[in-house]
Design an enzyme around this catalytic site. Structure first.
Site, PDB file in Angstrom:
ATOM      1  N   GLU A   1     -13.862  -4.547  -1.809  1.00 50.83           N
ATOM      2  CA  GLU A   1     -13.501  -4.279  -0.414  1.00 50.83           C
ATOM      3  C   GLU A   1     -14.753  -4.409   0.430  1.00 50.83           C
ATOM      4  O   GLU A   1     -15.725  -3.683   0.237  1.00 50.83           O
ATOM      5  CB  GLU A   1     -12.887  -2.877  -0.294  1.00 50.83           C
ATOM      6  CG  GLU A   1     -11.507  -2.807  -0.929  1.00 50.83           C
ATOM      7  CD  GLU A   1     -11.036  -1.401  -1.244  1.00 50.83           C
ATOM      8  OE1 GLU A   1     -11.768  -0.434  -0.958  1.00 50.83           O
ATOM      9  OE2 GLU A   1      -9.928  -1.270  -1.795  1.00 50.83           O
TER      10      GLU A   1
ATOM     11  N   ASP B   1       0.859  -1.181   0.000  1.00 50.19           N
ATOM     12  CA  ASP B   1       0.000   0.000   0.000  1.00 50.19           C
ATOM     13  C   ASP B   1       0.894   1.229   0.000  1.00 50.19           C
ATOM     14  O   ASP B   1       1.814   1.337   0.820  1.00 50.19           O
ATOM     15  CB  ASP B   1      -0.904   0.004   1.234  1.00 50.19           C
ATOM     16  CG  ASP B   1      -1.996  -1.065   1.134  1.00 50.19           C
ATOM     17  OD1 ASP B   1      -2.176  -1.613   0.022  1.00 50.19           O
ATOM     18  OD2 ASP B   1      -2.652  -1.348   2.151  1.00 50.19           O
TER      19      ASP B   1
END
Lengths: 218, 287
Positions: free
Chosen positions: B129, B10
């Site tokens: 998600e 990330d």
């Protein structure tokens, strides 16, 4: 001087990593769709990701079919990758029937979505799989020299090649019970279903061997 | 089938970050140094996610992508803030092999089909998600921040129909916690679609990875904390160089109790010993 390698751009996928892999082994890559540049290069790479019919259509529009056939028949080192491997065969069943470059006899077929044992097969095959020697004599004399038998390479494909001429088969690979030809080598031509430029250090060895094979021609 | 072990990185600005539930981001260092380490240690793929791209509508990842793609010859997937065909084109030209979309896909599902038509299905990954609410699995956008009300399982089927090549399925509830994958969520999706599913969010040990592959039928797993903390632990001198973000975590060298850091080698050794197919690095016997 560094050898020029023509990476054929016929609008079928990303050429970045093929270009980088060439640089990594000291080749001078030229991304091109021009006949003269391809003919004047020291070696040729036909990459490609995408649909077989569109690929043949694009090669045709760019007037590259005869150019390629000529190169495949002469002594210039040639590497075909993924779709650029499949296109060397007689034809594909993708969206009906499409003729390929027909340098080698064989058909390109779609993976079934159900296996012989009735289990679901994930298509496309995306990931690492092993290349097994089809003919162990051939391995060390090929661009696979220095790579372990059964090494892992990176594959992304929904279609596979069914060759009619075993003598050109270099490796086979097995996916969900289906054994298929994953690379071939004949004279100046090496071609693989897997992506050497995405297969880490072992894949780069293939590019290295390719670069050496060009030097030997000089 | 060989299951892929994907290193998930990330990225916020110039830094590799790690959060919990995709929030509370801590700076870990330079993404490329981590990427190079994972490449050399047998990662099957690298997955860069620009975690604030959708929020700020910015695209800052291109240079990091290019530097990575020149060094690591394995597949590189990139996600975060990709909204148009031109965005995707730019990231692919920078050196990505696959791209991952979420927000733009939910806001406009046709975008998936459009992207597949231009770039081919094997290039397009859709991220889902998921947050569990009142017993229901719901898909969120903007890195787990925005409620959509979309049912995750229905959305997964739709994503397949629209031609996506893969699904990256994140449990936001588990993400960064080390509590294990959400096995019901993953299993529901893997048994409903025919495209590969990457399980993401919650890995705290190698046993968790085994479990999500064997029991929940994940085709691949994306790992972050468990790998990052292993790398940080073994490289005491933290690598963070740039100015943006929260550095407290690195200074304290703390690791969450629920996470047992483990290297890619150890994971693959373990999976192989359990008879689970995955690529492993061989000793070269053919030189």
């Amino acid at each position: 001087m560094n050898n020029n390698v023509a990476i054929i751009d016929y609008h079928m996928g990303n050429l970045f990593s093929v270009e980088q892999a060439c640089r990594n082994v000291g080749l001078n890559p030229i991304i091109t769709s021009k006949q003269t540049e391809i003919e004047n290069s020291d070696a040729v790479i036909l990459p490609g990701v995408g649909a077989f019919p569109e690929a043949m259509n694009n090669l045709n529009k760019l007037n590259l079919i005869e150019t390629l056939k000529k190169i495949l028949e002469n002594e210039k080192p040639f590497m075909g990758i993924c779709l650029g491997f499949q296109l060397l065969f007689s034809g594909s069943e993708e969206f009906g029937n499409t003729k390929g470059l027909n340098v080698f006899p064989g058909q390109v077929k779609k993976f079934p979505t159900v296996s012989s044992t009735k289990s679901k097969i994930k298509v496309p095959q995306i990931g690492w799989n092993q290349i097994h020697p089809y003919n162990s004599q051939k391995w060390k004399r090929s661009l696979l020299n220095g790579i372990n038998n059964n090494e892992f390479m990176y594959f992304v494909h929904s279609y596979f090649v069914e060759t009619e001429d075993d003598s050109i088969t270099l490796t086979y690979t097995e996916y969900e019970g289906i054994k298929y030809c994953s690379s071939i080598e004949k004279d100046n031509v090496f071609a693989s279903q897997f992506h050497p430029e995405k297969s880490a250090y072992e894949g780069i060895k293939i590019y290295n061997n390719f670069a050496n094979s060009i030097n030997q021609k000089d | 089938m060989n299951h892929r072990i994907i290193a998930r990185l990330d990225i916020k600005g110039p830094n590799l970050v790690k959060g919990i539930h995709l929030e509370g981001l801590r700076v870990l260092g330079s993404p490329e140094e981590f990427a190079e380490h994972y490449y050399n240690n047998g990662a099957d793929e690298l997955f860069y996610q620009d975690v604030v791209a959708s929020l700020y509508e910015r695209n800052s990842l291109d240079d990091i992508i290019t530097r990575t793609a020149k060094m690591a010859f394995i597949p590189l997937t990139v996600g975060g803030g990709l909204r148009t065909i031109e965005d995707i084109n730019r990231v692919l030209r920078a050196g990505a092999d696959k791209i991952c979309i979420n927000t733009a896909a939910i806001n406009n599902p046709k975008f998936i089909a459009e992207a597949v038509k231009v770039f081919g299905s094997s290039t397009i990954v859709v991220a889902i998600e998921v947050i569990k609410q009142s017993g229901k699995y719901l898909a969120y956008t903007d890195n787990g921040r925005e409620y959509t009300g979309v049912d995750a399982l229905e959305w997964a089927k739709k994503v397949e129909e629209l031609g996506a090549g893969e699904i990256c399925l994140t449990s936001v509830d588990r993400e960064g916690t080390g509590l294990g994958f959400d096995s019901d969520l993953i299993k529901n999706v893997t048994t409903s679609v025919s495209i590969p599913v990457i399980a993401h969010g919650g890995a705290g040990s190698k046993e968790d990875i085994e479990k999500v592959i064997v029991e929940s039928k994940a085709d691949a797993v994306a790992l972050a904390s468990i790998l990052h903390y292993d790398f940080v632990r073994k490289n005491k001198n933290p690598l963070a160089t740039k100015s943006e973000g929260n550095f407290e975590f690195l200074k304290n060298n703390s690791v969450f109790k629920k996470i047992n850091p483990v290297s890619l080698f150890e994971i693959k050794d373990y999976l192989n010993a359990k008879g689970i197919g995955c690529r492993f690095l061989m000793e070269n016997t053919n030189e």
